[in-house]
Design an enzyme around this catalytic site. Structure first.
Site, PDB file in Angstrom:
ATOM      1  N   LYS A  70     -21.580-236.521  25.203  1.00 34.20           N
ATOM      2  CA  LYS A  70     -21.524-236.897  26.629  1.00 34.20           C
ATOM      3  C   LYS A  70     -22.897-237.246  27.215  1.00 34.20           C
ATOM      4  O   LYS A  70     -22.998-238.132  28.068  1.00 34.20           O
ATOM      5  CB  LYS A  70     -20.872-235.780  27.444  1.00 34.20           C
ATOM      6  CG  LYS A  70     -19.373-235.641  27.200  1.00 34.20           C
ATOM      7  CD  LYS A  70     -18.787-234.598  28.127  1.00 34.20           C
ATOM      8  CE  LYS A  70     -17.296-234.447  27.949  1.00 34.20           C
ATOM      9  NZ  LYS A  70     -16.698-233.570  28.968  1.00 34.20           N
ATOM     10  N   ASP A 107     -14.319-235.790  35.118  1.00 40.90           N
ATOM     11  CA  ASP A 107     -13.844-234.397  35.110  1.00 40.90           C
ATOM     12  C   ASP A 107     -13.701-233.821  36.527  1.00 40.90           C
ATOM     13  O   ASP A 107     -12.729-233.124  36.833  1.00 40.90           O
ATOM     14  CB  ASP A 107     -14.796-233.505  34.303  1.00 40.90           C
ATOM     15  CG  ASP A 107     -14.559-233.637  32.802  1.00 40.90           C
ATOM     16  OD1 ASP A 107     -13.464-234.080  32.407  1.00 40.90           O
ATOM     17  OD2 ASP A 107     -15.478-233.300  32.028  1.00 40.90           O
TER      18      ASP A 107
HETATM   19  N1  LIG Z   1      -9.271-228.569  31.804  1.00 41.53           N
HETATM   20  C1  LIG Z   1     -10.140-229.455  31.385  1.00 41.53           C
HETATM   21  O1  LIG Z   1      -9.913-230.675  31.408  1.00 41.53           O
HETATM   22  C2  LIG Z   1     -11.462-228.978  30.874  1.00 41.53           C
HETATM   23  C3  LIG Z   1     -12.536-229.870  30.705  1.00 41.53           C
HETATM   24  C4  LIG Z   1     -13.766-229.362  30.245  1.00 41.53           C
HETATM   25  C5  LIG Z   1     -13.880-228.002  29.965  1.00 41.53           C
HETATM   26  N2  LIG Z   1     -12.804-227.180  30.124  1.00 41.53           N
HETATM   27  C6  LIG Z   1     -12.906-225.730  29.866  1.00 41.53           C
HETATM   28  O2  LIG Z   1     -13.920-225.202  30.706  1.00 41.53           O
HETATM   29  C7  LIG Z   1     -14.580-224.133  30.032  1.00 41.53           C
HETATM   30  C8  LIG Z   1     -16.078-224.386  30.032  1.00 41.53           C
HETATM   31  O3  LIG Z   1     -16.349-225.569  29.290  1.00 41.53           O
HETATM   32  P1  LIG Z   1     -17.801-226.245  29.264  1.00 41.53           P
HETATM   33  O4  LIG Z   1     -17.657-227.560  28.590  1.00 41.53           O
HETATM   34  O5  LIG Z   1     -18.432-226.180  30.612  1.00 41.53           O
HETATM   35  O6  LIG Z   1     -18.564-225.240  28.274  1.00 41.53           O
HETATM   36  P2  LIG Z   1     -20.089-224.786  28.259  1.00 41.53           P
HETATM   37  O7  LIG Z   1     -20.978-225.848  28.819  1.00 41.53           O
HETATM   38  O8  LIG Z   1     -20.337-224.270  26.883  1.00 41.53           O
HETATM   39  O9  LIG Z   1     -20.120-223.532  29.285  1.00 41.53           O
HETATM   40  C9  LIG Z   1     -19.483-222.320  28.965  1.00 41.53           C
HETATM   41  C10 LIG Z   1     -19.540-221.382  30.167  1.00 41.53           C
HETATM   42  O10 LIG Z   1     -18.839-220.174  29.828  1.00 41.53           O
HETATM   43  C11 LIG Z   1     -19.716-219.044  29.974  1.00 41.53           C
HETATM   44  N3  LIG Z   1     -19.374-218.032  28.970  1.00 41.53           N
HETATM   45  C12 LIG Z   1     -19.116-218.234  27.660  1.00 41.53           C
HETATM   46  N4  LIG Z   1     -18.848-217.056  27.058  1.00 41.53           N
HETATM   47  C13 LIG Z   1     -18.955-216.097  28.015  1.00 41.53           C
HETATM   48  C14 LIG Z   1     -18.814-214.679  28.014  1.00 41.53           C
HETATM   49  N5  LIG Z   1     -18.492-214.012  26.885  1.00 41.53           N
HETATM   50  N6  LIG Z   1     -18.989-214.014  29.186  1.00 41.53           N
HETATM   51  C15 LIG Z   1     -19.294-214.680  30.328  1.00 41.53           C
HETATM   52  N7  LIG Z   1     -19.462-216.014  30.388  1.00 41.53           N
HETATM   53  C16 LIG Z   1     -19.281-216.712  29.252  1.00 41.53           C
HETATM   54  C17 LIG Z   1     -21.097-219.631  29.761  1.00 41.53           C
HETATM   55  O11 LIG Z   1     -22.061-218.759  30.297  1.00 41.53           O
HETATM   56  P3  LIG Z   1     -23.617-218.834  29.804  1.00 41.53           P
HETATM   57  O12 LIG Z   1     -24.243-219.966  30.588  1.00 41.53           O
HETATM   58  O13 LIG Z   1     -24.149-217.501  30.155  1.00 41.53           O
HETATM   59  O14 LIG Z   1     -23.582-219.111  28.325  1.00 41.53           O
HETATM   60  C18 LIG Z   1     -20.966-220.957  30.527  1.00 41.53           C
HETATM   61  O15 LIG Z   1     -21.044-220.746  31.916  1.00 41.53           O
HETATM   62  C19 LIG Z   1     -13.952-224.056  28.637  1.00 41.53           C
HETATM   63  O16 LIG Z   1     -12.964-223.074  28.658  1.00 41.53           O
HETATM   64  C20 LIG Z   1     -13.338-225.413  28.455  1.00 41.53           C
HETATM   65  O17 LIG Z   1     -12.218-225.393  27.586  1.00 41.53           O
HETATM   66  C21 LIG Z   1     -11.612-227.645  30.580  1.00 41.53           C
END
Ligand SMILES: NC(=O)c1ccc[n+]([C@@H]2O[C@H](COP(=O)([O-])OP(=O)(O)OC[C@H]3O[C@@H](n4cnc5c(N)ncnc54)[C@H](OP(=O)(O)O)[C@@H]3O)[C@@H](O)[C@H]2O)c1
Length: 277
Positions: A70, A107
């Site tokens: 991305k 998004d």
């Molecule tokens: N519905 C949709 O279309 C869509 C689209 C995109 C993403 N998503 C979902 O959104 C979520 C985030 O995706 P992303 O792309 O933003 O991922 P990302 O950039 O890797 O961010 C992950 C987030 O989760 C937090 N996290 C991970 N493990 C954790 C834990 N054990 N305890 C507390 N916080 C934790 C991270 O905190 P830290 O910063 O402290 O690591 C960060 O804020 C995922 O579940 C993904 O499947 C959904």
């Protein structure tokens, strides 16, 4: 049935086998009887720029871009819109006839459309939004909420510096805290991966939320996360992550294939059938 004039698009990722986009766009192509194809396009990061140039040469109308491309897609575009600028990344590419590559990030749009669909009556101006997480998805969602008129964002993330950096980048009324107050939240969003299949659940007492609050989860595997189940048990409106996934795909499809596609129960059921953990 494809003709020699079929319109072509696809999703670039590495890996890409997990992507639901081919199924989703394939459903719409069939529904609208379009002479077109949407393909999974696995491309290693080292080959990403040349692969995009090859798609342009092959006459593709554009492509979706997923992890880990991305940011590389953002860098490669000749022009990006405000949403991509705010997100710092691109998930949808349009290849113009003059050879230009334009990018957007859908998004945030997909999230807002999903909340409007699943929590009718909610408006961004209703009150503060509490957002848990500060990753790529939250960046898009937070920008979209501010742009739609949300009066205040409260960001809480395990790694506080990441939330602070996001607040600085976006500007506007954003508070970063490790103890978000739920009492006056109009919207609560889980943007972490907690609650996802294979991850620990998000443990949060929803009792302080107002009775009018909406609870949204970005996680979509499982569709009904423990957070959403707790929200429904409290009688709150709950918004699942599948809606965002479906709605974020609409602008790309419309641009490539020339039809504004509809998100409805039949599409939801078709894509959800592939989400079983
Ligand atoms: N519905 C949709 O279309 C869509 C689209 C995109 C993403 N998503 C979902 O959104 C979520 C985030 O995706 P992303 O792309 O933003 O991922 P990302 O950039 O890797 O961010 C992950 C987030 O989760 C937090 N996290 C991970 N493990 C954790 C834990 N054990 N305890 C507390 N916080 C934790 C991270 O905190 P830290 O910063 O402290 O690591 C960060 O804020 C995922 O579940 C993904 O499947 C959904």
């Amino acid at each position: 049935m494809l003709s020699g004039k079929a319109r072509k698009a696809g999703v670039l990722g590495w890996p890409v086998a997990h992507s639901r986009s081919p199924r989703l766009h394939g459903f719409w192509l069939e529904r609208y009887g379009i002479d077109g194809a949407y393909l999974p396009l696995p491309v290693a990061p080292v080959h990403f720029p040349e692969a995009v140039r090859a798609l342009v040469q092959l006459g593709f109308a554009g492509a979706n871009v997923t992890i880990p491309h991305k940011e590389a897609a953002f860098a490669l575009c000749d022009a990006v819109d405000d949403a991509a600028q705010r997100a710092g990344s691109v998930n949808t590419l349009f290849f113009r006839e003059n050879g230009r590559i334009e990018g957007t990030s859908t998004d945030g749009y997909g999230f807002l459309e999903s909340v409007r669909e699943q929590a009718p009556g909610w408006q961004a101006g209703d009150g503060p939004a509490v957002i848990l997480g500060a990753g790529g998805a939250v960046r898009s969602v937070a920008a979209a909420l501010l742009d739609a008129g949300c009066p205040r964002l409260v960001l809480a993330n395990r790694t506080a510096v990441r939330a602070e950096a996001l607040a600085r980048d976006l500007g506007g009324p954003i508070e970063v805290t490790d103890r978000p107050r739920l009492e006056d939240a109009a919207l609560l969003v889980n943007g972490t991966s907690l609650g996802m299949e294979g991850q620990p659940p998000l443990v949060l007492d929803l009792a302080p939320l107002p009775a009018t609050a909406v609870v949204a989860d970005l996680v979509y595997v499982p569709l009904e996360t423990p957070l959403l189940a707790a929200a429904r048990a409290r009688g709150l409106q709950a918004v699942d992550g599948l809606g965002m996934l479906l709605h974020q795909a609409r602008p790309g499809f419309a641009g490539w294939f020339g039809v504004e596609p509809r998100v409805d129960a039949a599409l939801r059921a078709f894509v959800a059938a592939d989400l079983m953990p």
